[in-house]
Design a protein around this motif. Sequence first.
Motif, PDB file in Angstrom:
ATOM      1  N   LYS A   1      50.511  38.543  10.799  1.00 25.51           N
ATOM      2  CA  LYS A   1      49.113  38.230  11.095  1.00 25.51           C
ATOM      3  C   LYS A   1      48.709  36.991  10.313  1.00 25.51           C
ATOM      4  N   VAL A   2      47.626  36.347  10.776  1.00 25.46           N
ATOM      5  CA  VAL A   2      47.149  35.104  10.154  1.00 25.46           C
ATOM      6  C   VAL A   2      45.644  35.185   9.943  1.00 25.46           C
ATOM      7  N   VAL A   3      45.195  34.866   8.725  1.00 24.10           N
ATOM      8  CA  VAL A   3      43.766  34.736   8.427  1.00 24.10           C
ATOM      9  C   VAL A   3      43.510  33.295   8.015  1.00 24.10           C
ATOM     10  N   SER A   4      42.630  32.637   8.747  1.00 23.14           N
ATOM     11  CA  SER A   4      42.424  31.198   8.605  1.00 23.14           C
ATOM     12  C   SER A   4      40.959  30.922   8.277  1.00 23.14           C
ATOM     13  N   ASP A   5      40.682  30.640   6.998  1.00 17.86           N
ATOM     14  CA  ASP A   5      39.313  30.433   6.531  1.00 17.86           C
ATOM     15  C   ASP A   5      39.049  28.950   6.303  1.00 17.86           C
ATOM     16  N   SER A   6      38.392  28.306   7.264  1.00 21.47           N
ATOM     17  CA  SER A   6      37.943  26.907   7.116  1.00 21.47           C
ATOM     18  C   SER A   6      39.082  25.903   7.177  1.00 21.47           C
ATOM     19  N   GLY A   7      39.684  25.776   8.340  1.00 25.89           N
ATOM     20  CA  GLY A   7      40.730  24.778   8.545  1.00 25.89           C
ATOM     21  C   GLY A   7      41.690  25.212   9.635  1.00 25.89           C
ATOM     22  N   VAL A   8      42.038  24.315  10.560  1.00 25.06           N
ATOM     23  CA  VAL A   8      42.897  24.653  11.695  1.00 25.06           C
ATOM     24  C   VAL A   8      43.931  23.558  11.928  1.00 25.06           C
ATOM     25  N   SER A   9      44.866  23.837  12.814  1.00 26.14           N
ATOM     26  CA  SER A   9      45.993  22.926  13.039  1.00 26.14           C
ATOM     27  C   SER A   9      45.638  21.713  13.882  1.00 26.14           C
TER      28      SER A   9
ATOM     29  N   SER B   1      19.249   9.662   5.052  1.00 28.44           N
ATOM     30  CA  SER B   1      18.435   9.565   3.843  1.00 28.44           C
ATOM     31  C   SER B   1      18.232  10.957   3.266  1.00 28.44           C
ATOM     32  N   ASP B   2      17.494  11.030   2.164  1.00 31.28           N
ATOM     33  CA  ASP B   2      17.193  12.333   1.564  1.00 31.28           C
ATOM     34  C   ASP B   2      16.495  13.251   2.575  1.00 31.28           C
ATOM     35  N   GLU B   3      15.701  12.660   3.452  1.00 34.38           N
ATOM     36  CA  GLU B   3      14.953  13.462   4.430  1.00 34.38           C
ATOM     37  C   GLU B   3      15.861  14.044   5.505  1.00 34.38           C
ATOM     38  N   THR B   4      17.027  13.430   5.727  1.00 31.07           N
ATOM     39  CA  THR B   4      17.929  13.912   6.779  1.00 31.07           C
ATOM     40  C   THR B   4      19.228  14.467   6.200  1.00 31.07           C
ATOM     41  N   VAL B   5      19.150  14.946   4.971  1.00 30.71           N
ATOM     42  CA  VAL B   5      20.361  15.444   4.320  1.00 30.71           C
ATOM     43  C   VAL B   5      20.960  16.629   5.076  1.00 30.71           C
ATOM     44  N   LEU B   6      20.139  17.463   5.708  1.00 28.26           N
ATOM     45  CA  LEU B   6      20.682  18.591   6.471  1.00 28.26           C
ATOM     46  C   LEU B   6      21.450  18.105   7.697  1.00 28.26           C
ATOM     47  N   ASP B   7      21.034  16.982   8.271  1.00 31.01           N
ATOM     48  CA  ASP B   7      21.775  16.401   9.383  1.00 31.01           C
ATOM     49  C   ASP B   7      23.119  15.862   8.901  1.00 31.01           C
ATOM     50  N   TYR B   8      23.120  15.287   7.713  1.00 30.67           N
ATOM     51  CA  TYR B   8      24.363  14.821   7.085  1.00 30.67           C
ATOM     52  C   TYR B   8      25.328  16.000   6.913  1.00 30.67           C
ATOM     53  N   VAL B   9      24.820  17.098   6.400  1.00 36.38           N
ATOM     54  CA  VAL B   9      25.649  18.301   6.207  1.00 36.38           C
ATOM     55  C   VAL B   9      26.170  18.811   7.545  1.00 36.38           C
ATOM     56  N   GLU B  10      25.299  18.830   8.552  1.00 40.29           N
ATOM     57  CA  GLU B  10      25.711  19.310   9.870  1.00 40.29           C
ATOM     58  C   GLU B  10      26.799  18.413  10.458  1.00 40.29           C
ATOM     59  N   TYR B  11      26.630  17.093  10.331  1.00 42.50           N
ATOM     60  CA  TYR B  11      27.624  16.189  10.900  1.00 42.50           C
ATOM     61  C   TYR B  11      29.009  16.450  10.313  1.00 42.50           C
ATOM     62  N   PHE B  12      29.109  16.443   8.997  1.00 39.21           N
ATOM     63  CA  PHE B  12      30.426  16.625   8.399  1.00 39.21           C
ATOM     64  C   PHE B  12      30.954  18.043   8.604  1.00 39.21           C
ATOM     65  N   GLY B  13      30.073  19.016   8.635  1.00 35.48           N
ATOM     66  CA  GLY B  13      30.527  20.373   8.934  1.00 35.48           C
ATOM     67  C   GLY B  13      31.121  20.490  10.320  1.00 35.48           C
ATOM     68  N   ASP B  14      30.486  19.833  11.289  1.00 35.08           N
ATOM     69  CA  ASP B  14      30.970  19.879  12.670  1.00 35.08           C
ATOM     70  C   ASP B  14      32.274  19.120  12.846  1.00 35.08           C
ATOM     71  N   VAL B  15      32.322  17.870  12.358  1.00 35.39           N
ATOM     72  CA  VAL B  15      33.466  17.013  12.642  1.00 35.39           C
ATOM     73  C   VAL B  15      34.696  17.435  11.839  1.00 35.39           C
ATOM     74  N   MET B  16      34.488  18.013  10.650  1.00 41.14           N
ATOM     75  CA  MET B  16      35.619  18.399   9.822  1.00 41.14           C
ATOM     76  C   MET B  16      36.126  19.804  10.132  1.00 41.14           C
ATOM     77  N   PHE B  17      35.218  20.740  10.464  1.00 42.32           N
ATOM     78  CA  PHE B  17      35.631  22.140  10.539  1.00 42.32           C
ATOM     79  C   PHE B  17      35.195  22.875  11.811  1.00 42.32           C
ATOM     80  N   ALA B  18      33.909  22.834  12.143  1.00 38.24           N
ATOM     81  CA  ALA B  18      33.419  23.697  13.218  1.00 38.24           C
ATOM     82  C   ALA B  18      34.012  23.318  14.578  1.00 38.24           C
ATOM     83  N   TYR B  19      33.884  22.034  14.957  1.00 37.40           N
ATOM     84  CA  TYR B  19      34.421  21.671  16.263  1.00 37.40           C
ATOM     85  C   TYR B  19      35.937  21.786  16.328  1.00 37.40           C
ATOM     86  N   PRO B  20      36.706  21.315  15.345  1.00 37.07           N
ATOM     87  CA  PRO B  20      38.152  21.535  15.418  1.00 37.07           C
ATOM     88  C   PRO B  20      38.530  23.011  15.542  1.00 37.07           C
ATOM     89  N   THR B  21      37.749  23.886  14.898  1.00 37.06           N
ATOM     90  CA  THR B  21      38.042  25.320  15.018  1.00 37.06           C
ATOM     91  C   THR B  21      37.830  25.790  16.444  1.00 37.06           C
TER      92      THR B  21
END
Length: 555
Positions: free
Chosen positions: A226-234, A386-406
């Motif tokens: 079995k395989v458990v894959s937490d935050s990262g895919v092939s 900017s500081d006002e869009t920091v959540l968008d910054y977090v969303e972008y890198f979360g999506d492109v690095m982990f969520a969408y590849p998963t």
Amino acid sequence: MNIAMLLRIVTAVAVLALCRCDEGEWKEVRISQGVLRGRKDPEGPYAFYNIPYATAPTGPDRYKAPLPPPTWSQPRDAVDEQVACFQGKTPYATVDTMKEDCLIANVFVPKTKEKNLPVMVYVHGGAFEMGSGNMWTPKYLVREKNVIVVTFNYRLGVQGFLCLGTEDAPGNAGLKDQVALLKWVQKNIASFGGDPDNVTILGFSAGSISVNLLMLSKSAEGLFTKVVSDSGVSVSSFATQIEPLEKAKNYARMLNFHDVDDFYALKAFYKNTPLKSLVTGTFFDIKNVSLIFYPCVERQTDKEAFLTEAPINIIRNGNYKKVPVLVGVDNMEGLVQMSNFERWKSDMNENFSDFLSVDLQFGSEKEKKEIAQKVKEFYFKGKPVSDETVLDYVEYFGDVMFAYPTLRTVRLQVENGHDQIYLYEYNFADEQTPVVPHTNVRGADHCAQSMAIFDGVQFVTSDESNLTPEYKRMKATMRDMWYNFAVYGKPAPEGSPLPAWPATDASGSPYMSLGREIELRNSFYKRSASLWDGLYQKYYREPRPPQPPKDRTDL
């Protein structure tokens, strides 16, 4: 009697008393290499540290596959020496603990007379550049669940992932170490009371990518169930190098070697320079969603190759053993890039195209900038980074690095016959969770789910008494689910008090939301999927093996 003699006597008596009281705290196990003596940990399990599972080649052979482990004739005390593989300045290693021959395993065994216990083999993360098997400890899990957990080191950075495509530097030495470890487990885990026919491999971040790749590699087939894959895919931009030789050249330039276009000089530089001089601490400030050294598609140079096809093609061909998989991400994975926020926000406003993923290739720089503007508009909605869009910054890198590849990886697997995949998003946060800078919002950072499973980060106490009641319940639930998966291949088997959790389909439905509420949801990351689907259908470039010069045969 003088004071010095009195002190020697007192010390001798204390040591004798310590030895006597510790007699029942040691456990002997005979493995294929000899007898090991492990010690009962104050927090529950017996711990066998520092077990050599293979031998890392050194000197000019340092990039080759691992060699067999040593043997010994006298009982060996398996005590923690904090051994780590070579890496830059990190919290996980010191000059005194880093070794070139660093391939050791740690085995945590519950205090029980039961046999054939389920086995979890944990692959540490760290961007393929840092970390060790001691990064996080599994003592609570072992004590509470009667499971054996194995942690281990594998070669990192240039030592583990230089990929020149030659017989002496074919690539993926660190992954070949992982295969050697799994073979060692098959050969020896029964001696500790474990079941070699029930081995789950699990990892976070780079370790998560590793277990994904192990599932695709013929060299690891049959070594786990079995395989458990937490935050990262092939199938992600930093799972396999797009241009391994360019990576090698760029890194050499960083080390002030500039004759990089002479392949033979480049090869000699990496083979003959002392390993200590090849290690830097810079690896996580690369804008194009990649790393310095990480796995590669190898040339078929010998029988020990780990990966000779792009992962996406192995999945599309269905040419791998489809074991049950538990896979997911955290809801704020992009927090992993917060350390770069202040430096990068102006750069992102000036040239967002620098931050597009390395596995996207465009026909011209103009086209790349046009696509980058569309992506920036999608995430930042016309506002500057900017500081006002920091959540968008977090969303972008979360999506492109982990969520969408998963999502992309899971979709490809399901479409090609892999029907035992359990998908999740971990989003638990309580008042002890730090807020995102410049906001009052909390979320689950990169690998927060693994922290819920394990005890704590290396050198930090594993005491859980000061946690909030909510987090204690969350950790208990997560351990139940991950243990169930290791035993039954399902995180919530029939008859479990946990919410029913079916396997996902190609759309990412259903997936389990793991937060203050545990509930099934549909359409995993649907909002961003449509954007990235279109881009990857048109612009994706596959990783390819390195192509050294063909004018000589002594490669």
